[in-house]
Design a protein around this motif. Structure first.
Motif, PDB file in Angstrom:
ATOM      1  N   GLY A  99       0.824  -1.206   0.000  1.00  0.00           N
ATOM      2  CA  GLY A  99       0.000   0.000   0.000  1.00  0.00           C
ATOM      3  C   GLY A  99       0.858   1.256   0.000  1.00  0.00           C
ATOM      4  O   GLY A  99       0.590   2.216  -0.731  1.00  0.00           O
ATOM      5  N   HIS A 100       1.935   1.251   0.803  1.00  0.00           N
ATOM      6  CA  HIS A 100       2.850   2.390   0.829  1.00  0.00           C
ATOM      7  C   HIS A 100       3.526   2.560  -0.530  1.00  0.00           C
ATOM      8  O   HIS A 100       3.708   3.681  -1.018  1.00  0.00           O
ATOM      9  CB  HIS A 100       3.928   2.203   1.900  1.00  0.00           C
ATOM     10  CG  HIS A 100       3.380   1.920   3.263  1.00  0.00           C
ATOM     11  ND1 HIS A 100       4.164   1.413   4.280  1.00  0.00           N
ATOM     12  CD2 HIS A 100       2.134   2.061   3.785  1.00  0.00           C
ATOM     13  CE1 HIS A 100       3.417   1.264   5.366  1.00  0.00           C
ATOM     14  NE2 HIS A 100       2.191   1.645   5.077  1.00  0.00           N
ATOM     15  N   LEU A 101       3.909   1.438  -1.133  1.00  0.00           N
ATOM     16  CA  LEU A 101       4.597   1.481  -2.425  1.00  0.00           C
ATOM     17  C   LEU A 101       3.695   2.065  -3.507  1.00  0.00           C
ATOM     18  O   LEU A 101       4.111   2.922  -4.294  1.00  0.00           O
ATOM     19  CB  LEU A 101       5.049   0.070  -2.799  1.00  0.00           C
ATOM     20  CG  LEU A 101       5.879  -0.117  -4.065  1.00  0.00           C
ATOM     21  CD1 LEU A 101       6.833  -1.291  -3.882  1.00  0.00           C
ATOM     22  CD2 LEU A 101       5.000  -0.380  -5.285  1.00  0.00           C
ATOM     23  N   VAL A 102       2.443   1.609  -3.547  1.00  0.00           N
ATOM     24  CA  VAL A 102       1.506   2.125  -4.553  1.00  0.00           C
ATOM     25  C   VAL A 102       1.285   3.616  -4.348  1.00  0.00           C
ATOM     26  O   VAL A 102       1.255   4.400  -5.310  1.00  0.00           O
ATOM     27  CB  VAL A 102       0.174   1.352  -4.488  1.00  0.00           C
ATOM     28  CG1 VAL A 102      -0.902   2.050  -5.318  1.00  0.00           C
ATOM     29  CG2 VAL A 102       0.369  -0.082  -4.978  1.00  0.00           C
ATOM     30  N   ARG A 103       1.146   4.018  -3.093  1.00  0.00           N
ATOM     31  CA  ARG A 103       0.931   5.444  -2.808  1.00  0.00           C
ATOM     32  C   ARG A 103       2.115   6.280  -3.311  1.00  0.00           C
ATOM     33  O   ARG A 103       1.933   7.349  -3.900  1.00  0.00           O
ATOM     34  CB  ARG A 103       0.739   5.632  -1.310  1.00  0.00           C
ATOM     35  CG  ARG A 103       0.115   6.959  -0.926  1.00  0.00           C
ATOM     36  CD  ARG A 103      -0.188   7.000   0.557  1.00  0.00           C
ATOM     37  NE  ARG A 103       1.014   6.782   1.331  1.00  0.00           N
ATOM     38  CZ  ARG A 103       1.066   6.089   2.470  1.00  0.00           C
ATOM     39  NH1 ARG A 103      -0.024   5.536   2.966  1.00  0.00           N
ATOM     40  NH2 ARG A 103       2.194   5.941   3.122  1.00  0.00           N
ATOM     41  N   ALA A 104       3.330   5.773  -3.105  1.00  0.00           N
ATOM     42  CA  ALA A 104       4.516   6.507  -3.549  1.00  0.00           C
ATOM     43  C   ALA A 104       4.569   6.599  -5.063  1.00  0.00           C
ATOM     44  O   ALA A 104       4.889   7.646  -5.634  1.00  0.00           O
ATOM     45  CB  ALA A 104       5.778   5.832  -3.019  1.00  0.00           C
ATOM     46  N   ARG A 105       4.252   5.500  -5.755  1.00  0.00           N
ATOM     47  CA  ARG A 105       4.380   5.461  -7.215  1.00  0.00           C
ATOM     48  C   ARG A 105       3.257   6.212  -7.920  1.00  0.00           C
ATOM     49  O   ARG A 105       3.344   6.462  -9.124  1.00  0.00           O
ATOM     50  CB  ARG A 105       4.445   4.016  -7.706  1.00  0.00           C
ATOM     51  CG  ARG A 105       5.710   3.284  -7.299  1.00  0.00           C
ATOM     52  CD  ARG A 105       5.791   1.929  -7.967  1.00  0.00           C
ATOM     53  NE  ARG A 105       6.009   2.038  -9.390  1.00  0.00           N
ATOM     54  CZ  ARG A 105       7.202   2.113  -9.970  1.00  0.00           C
ATOM     55  NH1 ARG A 105       8.306   2.116  -9.236  1.00  0.00           N
ATOM     56  NH2 ARG A 105       7.314   2.183 -11.286  1.00  0.00           N
ATOM     57  N   THR A 106       2.209   6.551  -7.201  1.00  0.00           N
ATOM     58  CA  THR A 106       1.118   7.313  -7.813  1.00  0.00           C
ATOM     59  C   THR A 106       1.081   8.751  -7.311  1.00  0.00           C
ATOM     60  O   THR A 106       0.083   9.446  -7.467  1.00  0.00           O
ATOM     61  CB  THR A 106      -0.240   6.632  -7.550  1.00  0.00           C
ATOM     62  OG1 THR A 106      -0.401   6.421  -6.130  1.00  0.00           O
ATOM     63  CG2 THR A 106      -0.321   5.290  -8.256  1.00  0.00           C
TER      64      THR A 106
END
Length: 633
Positions: A256-263
């Motif tokens: 979830g943290h990774l997706v938030r960063a990449r978007t």
């Protein structure tokens, strides 16, 4: 179960029962955020059974994300947990599982369903069974080393294939070593050799994540450090679930943290309370000498938390102090207390007075020219946290509690500041905001805006992006919302691909003035098309608004397009909730509307000039060539 978490879970169940979950999906994120971990897990199981396609259609302004999960074992628990985590962060999620044990085929064949679905993120879960299933019985350390070498070659090959044919990011993970397998070796020397071989393999995986484009490798060891079981022998034996639900849930949280960063949804500002947060005691009552920081066990705990904040600031997070205190006393504490690790210059703003904290947080975001959704507010007081949460729902609120030893764990638990890559611009961000404060003082002293701009001595460099600038340009697409004509988000690899694509040009905009360099502050994405030169996107950092930079850049692009032989220049504007500031940008500079609210065209007849107060340095070939080959791309 508290009343708040029970009410939130009941509300979510009611939406599902009434068939209005899709229609009211904008309520789901805040409801999940209000729940305990146990209730959020129950809610995730409910959401994972729901059809969310209608929610994507009914809420086009909510970000949608497509994730495909593949791997060696049973991964339904990860799918369920990931749906909940993504929904909690405000996404409308679509999480698909591939067939059991099919990851080699799915990643190895560009014609597979995995590639056809064009997911934003592919998660390939690696586990110990992928190795030990091929080791045999009995086994030696040499047998394990041989299989590990083969697996590493396989995983590198699959990552390379995905880099060539896939879209979005590929997420792998380090492979944990179960004690159950290590214990089958009876001598300590063999156990040590097995541990060394296993760690070397994981180190190679982490190196792959550090060097390969589009590949992220999640280190699982920190997820296991909180007493999470690696696996459950019963589920592993009977269901092929090689990793425990607890570990997969922790993995989903990281994803979830990774997706938030990449978007582009990483937070930018950490607003900190002072009394009970950065030091013990009440400054107004105890005085500078009486507060707890740097001495005694509790004082050392506060100092360590200050160290965490200072570490975040060194990587681009903007620190602000928001405290009900006398400002002069706060400044004295930050300047003079010998135990203090954070000093006045570590903060971009210090708001210390007796105003309500929601009022000061609004003033903070206005002063930084950022939205409330850029801020994480951390306070030890449950009452202050509740007041901010009620009045500023877009701001993340972290209740730190009473024990300073747990402040860092609580603050970092949700990875609010996690980003794809740290750039030189990030490390200089606090200094540049201090320079911006000096500009504001200069503006206040100037007689007019014209006098301010004339004395600012602005210089702008416009040039094709250099390889070392791609990470920063990606960051601009991810984080810039106000001056962003299309809000298209691009990874560093995608920026690099645009820069290298025939008939395309990626321009970096850098700025400086009498107070110092602003660094890379914007980007222009251009492409030659049969109808003319197309401005695919134009972005500018909020730090340099209202200085004429956008006019200078458009002037340079339009003149270069005319000299290169283009007949027209086309620009696109896609409205969002935050980019209304640039709604009239193209018409203001001579573009005529072609399609209402979308496309604009400039006939390259009368072109706006570079503002007189500004010096523009256009370097290299600003636009792609208008050759027949380029025009057919």
């Amino acid at each position: 179960m508290t009343t708040d978490t029970a009410a939130a879970l009941a509300r979510l169940r009611g939406l599902h029962r009434d068939g209005t979950l899709a229609e009211r999906f904008d309520e789901v994120g805040p409801l999940l955020a209000a729940m305990s971990a146990e209730d959020a897990a129950r809610a995730a199981r409910l959401l994972a059974r729901a059809d969310l396609d209608a929610a994507r259609e009914l809420h086009p302004r909510l970000p949608a994300v497509r994730v495909t999960v593949t791997g060696h074992g049973t991964l339904e628990a990860l799918r369920v947990a990931l749906v909940g985590e993504l929904a909690r962060h405000g996404y409308v999620p679509s999480v698909r599982l591939t067939g059991f044990g099919s990851y080699v085929f799915e990643l190895g064949d560009p014609g597979s369903e995995l590639y056809a679905g064009k997911p934003d993120v592919v998660v390939c879960v690696l586990d110990h069974a992928t190795v030990f299933d091929e080791v045999g019985v009995p086994f030696t350390v040499e047998d394990v080393e041989r299989v590990l070498a083969g697996k590493l070659a396989l995983w590198r090959g699959l990552a390379a294939r995905y880099g060539e044919s896939g879209s979005g990011a590929l997420v792998l993970n380090t492979v944990p070593l179960p004690r159950l397998w290590q214990a089958r070796l009876l001598d300590h020397r063999s156990r040590a050799r097995l541990g060394a071989a296993w760690r070397r393999a994981n180190a190679e995986l982490l190196e792959l994540g550090a060097s390969a484009e589009r590949v992220v490798v999640v280190d699982v060891d920190p997820l296991l450090s909180s007493a999470t079981e690696l696996s459950d022998p019963r589920f592993e034996t009977y269901a092929g679930a090689h990793l425990s639900d607890g570990l997969l849930g922790a993995y989903a949280r990281e994803l979830g943290h990774l997706v938030r960063a990449r978007t582009g949804r990483a937070r930018k500002v950490l607003a900190l309370d002072l009394d009970g947060t950065l030091w013990g005691g009440i400054l107004g009552d105890d005085g500078v000498e009486g507060i707890e920081v740097g001495h005694g066990p509790r004082g050392e705990a506060f100092r360590r938390f200050q160290g965490v904040a200072k570490q975040l600031a060194s990587q681009g997070v903007l620190l602000a102090a928001v405290s009900k205190n006398d400002r002069d006393t706060v400044l004295a504490a930050l300047r003079d207390h010998p135990g203090m690790l954070l000093r006045e210059d570590d903060f971009v703003r210090i708001l210390a007075d007796w105003s309500p904290k929601p009022v000061n947080l609004r003033a903070l975001t206005e002063g930084l020219n950022l939205g409330g959704d850029s801020v994480v507010f951390a306070d030890d007081s449950v009452h202050e946290c509740a007041a901010v949460a009620a009045e500023l729902p877009e701001t993340v609120v972290v209740h730190l509690g009473d024990d300073p030893a747990l402040h860092a764990v609580t603050l970092l638990a949700d990875g609010w500041f996690t980003t794809t890559e740290i750039t030189a611009e990030d490390r200089a961000r606090t200094r540049r905001y201090h320079e911006e404060a000096a500009r504001s003082e200069f503006l206040a002293a100037a007689g007019s805006a014209e006098e301010f701009l004339a004395g600012l001595d602005v210089s702008v460099r416009l040039a094709p992006a250099e390889p070392g600038e791609t990470a920063r340009l990606s960051q601009i697409t991810l984080r810039t919302n106000q001056f962003n004509l299309t809000t298209e988000r691009l990874s560093p690899e995608e920026v690099r691909e645009r820069a290298e694509r025939p008939g395309s040009r990626v321009l970096a905009i850098s700025a400086a003035d009498r107070f110092g360099s602003n660094g890379v502050v914007g980007a222009v994405f251009l492409r030659a098309r049969p109808e003319g030169l197309v401005i695919e996107n134009f972005l500018l950092s909020c730090r340099v608004f209202s200085r004429g930079i956008e006019q200078a850049v458009l002037s340079a692009v339009l003149h270069a397009a005319r000299e290169a032989g283009f007949a027209e220049v086309h620009g696109r504007y896609l409205p969002t909730a935050k980019n209304g500031k640039v709604r009239d940008l193209y018409p203001h500079y001579g573009f005529a509307p072609v399609e209402e609210g979308a496309w604009f065209v400039h006939d390259l007849g009368e072109i706006v000039g570079v503002p007189a107060h500004l010096t523009l340095h256009a370097e290299g070939r600003v636009v792609p060539e208008a050759s027949p080959e380029a025009l057919t791309i």
